[in-house]
Write a protein that holds these residues in place. Sequence first.
Motif, mmCIF file in Angstrom:
data_model
loop_
_atom_site.group_PDB
_atom_site.id
_atom_site.type_symbol
_atom_site.label_atom_id
_atom_site.label_comp_id
_atom_site.label_asym_id
_atom_site.label_seq_id
_atom_site.Cartn_x
_atom_site.Cartn_y
_atom_site.Cartn_z
ATOM 1 N N THR A 118 17.234 8.449 10.799
ATOM 2 C CA THR A 118 15.974 8.802 10.136
ATOM 3 C C THR A 118 15.288 7.554 9.589
ATOM 4 O OG1 THR A 118 16.905 10.946 9.506
ATOM 5 C CG2 THR A 118 14.926 10.225 8.333
ATOM 6 N N TRP A 119 16.067 6.671 8.975
ATOM 7 C CA TRP A 119 15.527 5.409 8.456
ATOM 8 C C TRP A 119 14.923 4.567 9.589
ATOM 9 C CZ3 TRP A 119 13.670 2.627 4.745
ATOM 10 C CH2 TRP A 119 13.806 1.236 4.709
ATOM 11 N N ALA A 120 15.623 4.492 10.702
ATOM 12 C CA ALA A 120 15.123 3.736 11.855
ATOM 13 C C ALA A 120 13.838 4.345 12.389
ATOM 14 C CB ALA A 120 16.185 3.687 12.946
ATOM 15 N N ARG A 121 13.785 5.670 12.440
ATOM 16 C CA ARG A 121 12.585 6.338 12.960
ATOM 17 C C ARG A 121 11.383 6.130 12.034
ATOM 18 N NH1 ARG A 121 14.644 10.892 13.448
ATOM 19 N NH2 ARG A 121 13.883 11.876 11.530
ATOM 20 N N ASP A 122 11.631 6.231 10.709
ATOM 21 C CA ASP A 122 10.535 6.008 9.763
ATOM 22 C C ASP A 122 9.973 4.593 9.903
ATOM 23 O OD1 ASP A 122 10.865 8.537 8.813
ATOM 24 O OD2 ASP A 122 11.928 7.961 6.972
ATOM 25 N N LEU A 123 10.860 3.620 10.006
ATOM 26 C CA LEU A 123 10.428 2.235 10.160
ATOM 27 C C LEU A 123 9.653 2.043 11.456
ATOM 28 C CD1 LEU A 123 10.433 -0.713 9.301
ATOM 29 C CD2 LEU A 123 12.727 -0.948 10.273
ATOM 30 N N SER A 124 10.167 2.614 12.533
ATOM 31 C CA SER A 124 9.507 2.488 13.829
ATOM 32 C C SER A 124 8.121 3.119 13.804
ATOM 33 C CB SER A 124 10.375 3.136 14.909
ATOM 34 O OG SER A 124 9.727 3.088 16.161
ATOM 35 N N ASP A 125 8.001 4.297 13.184
ATOM 36 C CA ASP A 125 6.712 4.991 13.138
ATOM 37 C C ASP A 125 5.671 4.179 12.370
ATOM 38 O OD1 ASP A 125 7.757 7.068 14.575
ATOM 39 O OD2 ASP A 125 8.052 8.405 12.861
ATOM 40 N N ARG A 126 6.084 3.599 11.257
ATOM 41 C CA ARG A 126 5.135 2.840 10.449
ATOM 42 C C ARG A 126 4.697 1.561 11.158
ATOM 43 N NH1 ARG A 126 6.233 3.698 4.014
ATOM 44 N NH2 ARG A 126 6.867 5.887 4.130
ATOM 45 N N LEU A 127 5.628 0.905 11.835
ATOM 46 C CA LEU A 127 5.267 -0.295 12.589
ATOM 47 C C LEU A 127 4.362 0.031 13.761
ATOM 48 C CD1 LEU A 127 8.681 -2.161 12.508
ATOM 49 C CD2 LEU A 127 6.548 -2.916 11.458
ATOM 50 N N ARG A 128 4.623 1.167 14.405
ATOM 51 C CA ARG A 128 3.783 1.584 15.523
ATOM 52 C C ARG A 128 2.349 1.838 15.050
ATOM 53 N NH1 ARG A 128 6.484 5.746 16.904
ATOM 54 N NH2 ARG A 128 7.987 4.584 18.160
ATOM 55 N N THR A 129 2.211 2.413 13.863
ATOM 56 C CA THR A 129 0.882 2.652 13.294
ATOM 57 C C THR A 129 0.162 1.334 13.020
ATOM 58 O OG1 THR A 129 1.594 4.721 12.258
ATOM 59 C CG2 THR A 129 -0.371 3.674 11.355
ATOM 60 N N GLU A 130 0.881 0.357 12.449
ATOM 61 C CA GLU A 130 0.285 -0.949 12.183
ATOM 62 C C GLU A 130 -0.157 -1.623 13.475
ATOM 63 O OE1 GLU A 130 -0.434 -2.142 9.289
ATOM 64 O OE2 GLU A 130 0.597 -0.615 8.093
ATOM 65 N N HIS A 131 0.686 -1.556 14.496
ATOM 66 C CA HIS A 131 0.372 -2.222 15.757
ATOM 67 C C HIS A 131 -0.826 -1.573 16.449
ATOM 68 C CE1 HIS A 131 1.110 -4.748 19.230
ATOM 69 N NE2 HIS A 131 1.053 -3.690 19.999
ATOM 70 N N TRP A 166 3.819 0.441 2.617
ATOM 71 C CA TRP A 166 4.684 -0.732 2.464
ATOM 72 C C TRP A 166 4.715 -1.196 1.024
ATOM 73 C CZ3 TRP A 166 7.352 -1.751 6.757
ATOM 74 C CH2 TRP A 166 6.812 -1.302 7.972
ATOM 75 N N PRO A 167 5.866 -1.716 0.558
ATOM 76 C CA PRO A 167 7.150 -1.828 1.272
ATOM 77 C C PRO A 167 7.798 -0.460 1.466
ATOM 78 C CG PRO A 167 7.386 -2.528 -1.002
ATOM 79 C CD PRO A 167 5.924 -2.299 -0.799
ATOM 80 N N LEU A 168 8.696 -0.403 2.436
ATOM 81 C CA LEU A 168 9.404 0.834 2.778
ATOM 82 C C LEU A 168 10.814 0.768 2.195
ATOM 83 C CD1 LEU A 168 9.422 3.499 4.378
ATOM 84 C CD2 LEU A 168 10.169 2.199 6.375
ATOM 85 N N THR A 169 11.166 1.767 1.368
ATOM 86 C CA THR A 169 12.473 1.791 0.721
ATOM 87 C C THR A 169 13.266 3.008 1.181
ATOM 88 O OG1 THR A 169 11.562 0.694 -1.242
ATOM 89 C CG2 THR A 169 13.680 1.814 -1.493
ATOM 90 N N ARG A 170 14.512 2.779 1.534
ATOM 91 C CA ARG A 170 15.382 3.864 1.998
ATOM 92 C C ARG A 170 15.939 4.631 0.794
ATOM 93 N NH1 ARG A 170 20.513 2.835 6.059
ATOM 94 N NH2 ARG A 170 21.197 5.003 6.321
ATOM 95 N N ASN A 171 15.867 5.946 0.871
ATOM 96 C CA ASN A 171 16.434 6.789 -0.170
ATOM 97 C C ASN A 171 17.784 7.326 0.292
ATOM 98 O OD1 ASN A 171 14.227 6.472 -1.998
ATOM 99 N ND2 ASN A 171 13.035 7.855 -0.711
ATOM 100 N N ASP A 172 17.830 8.600 0.690
ATOM 101 C CA ASP A 172 19.099 9.177 1.148
ATOM 102 C C ASP A 172 19.099 9.435 2.656
ATOM 103 O OD1 ASP A 172 20.079 9.218 -1.461
ATOM 104 O OD2 ASP A 172 19.063 11.116 -1.880
ATOM 105 N N GLU A 173 18.168 8.817 3.377
ATOM 106 C CA GLU A 173 18.064 9.094 4.807
ATOM 107 C C GLU A 173 19.295 8.585 5.555
ATOM 108 O OE1 GLU A 173 13.790 7.890 3.564
ATOM 109 O OE2 GLU A 173 15.848 7.244 3.147
ATOM 110 N N HIS A 174 19.675 9.329 6.574
ATOM 111 C CA HIS A 174 20.678 8.833 7.506
ATOM 112 C C HIS A 174 20.062 7.699 8.312
ATOM 113 C CE1 HIS A 174 23.458 11.969 6.465
ATOM 114 N NE2 HIS A 174 22.587 12.928 6.787
ATOM 115 N N ASP A 215 0.860 -1.187 0.000
ATOM 116 C CA ASP A 215 0.000 0.000 0.000
ATOM 117 C C ASP A 215 0.893 1.232 0.000
ATOM 118 O OD1 ASP A 215 0.955 0.128 2.640
ATOM 119 O OD2 ASP A 215 -0.842 -0.834 3.440
ATOM 120 N N ASP A 216 0.340 2.378 0.420
ATOM 121 C CA ASP A 216 1.129 3.606 0.426
ATOM 122 C C ASP A 216 2.286 3.552 1.426
ATOM 123 O OD1 ASP A 216 -0.521 4.608 -1.504
ATOM 124 O OD2 ASP A 216 -1.812 5.710 -0.114
#
Length: 339
Positions: free
Chosen positions: A163-176, A152-160, A149-150
Amino acid sequence: MNRATLNELQRQRSYPSITMLLNTTPGITLSLTELDTARRLACHIDNRLDGDVSDALRLSLITRLTHAIDEQAGEPSSHALALFVSPEYSAAVRLARSIEERVTIDDTFTTRDLVAVFNRTALYRVITISEQTSRLFIGDRQRLVEQRDDAWPLTRNDEHTPTWARDLSDRLRTEHATDPLPVVVAGVQRSVRKFAPTLTETIGVIAGNHDRTSITELHHAALPIVNDWLRTDATRAICQLDLARSNKRYAGGIHEIWPLTLDGRVATLIVESDYTLPACIDHNNQLHPANDPDHPDVNDDIIDDTIEAVLQHGGASVIVNSNSNTLIDRQRIAAILRY
């Protein structure tokens, strides 16, 4: 089926709310025998509604139920089929385990077997984690389905990395928050160390890089982890029950548990899988077992209503095998209380 579907079904309040539960053969369309059973149950419902509701409402409900049966007849089956019809709502749910075939007519739908699906059929998430991408899957015993969907999957671009860890954590927290499920993490050790601490529902790890691992391979790798977790689920619940008894936060038997449930005091309910009890409820909310479950004044199964009430108050429910004798000295149903 997912937890959102279960919650939606449990929110419905309307009389008559019809539930039909039918065993089916996995992987094929409904057999002639299964169709005959479904139509026989529909006739039984029609007879029960005759004189209980208006003819117009009865005809409307039976027509919609018959249409639902015909609609499901051409679809591949699972182990069981649940049909739900009320004046304002209808739904069909395939279940991944066999059930006791029956119909109920009440103010609410019978969702006990759906609750058992969540307790017994290994609904879980698999999350693949690497330095560049993350995929999310929903699984049961039979398959995994990738969530695309909008988010997932989550792809890393130029994030440090932070930032990548935070984006992943936020999306998983939303799913949970939407649908809490146990999580199996798939990834190399360094990636799991970086990101797994944010996954509070983790039950195990599949080692290695799985950016391109097939769904079938992921499913085969995840299922043993999930099965180990499920085998200890009932054991954990009974241990917690024994601790609650020593802390005076224990209740046993439906007559003791029912009023506590209505007060929102039950944190966890533990009940045998085939325990049912038709009952009348008086003006003081006291239960009186009944011999005629088809009578309009009788609640078809007060155990199912108890499970639903616990969930609606934010509690949990664990269904245990009736053959295990786990609750033999607890009148087949027990509760851990909040206070």
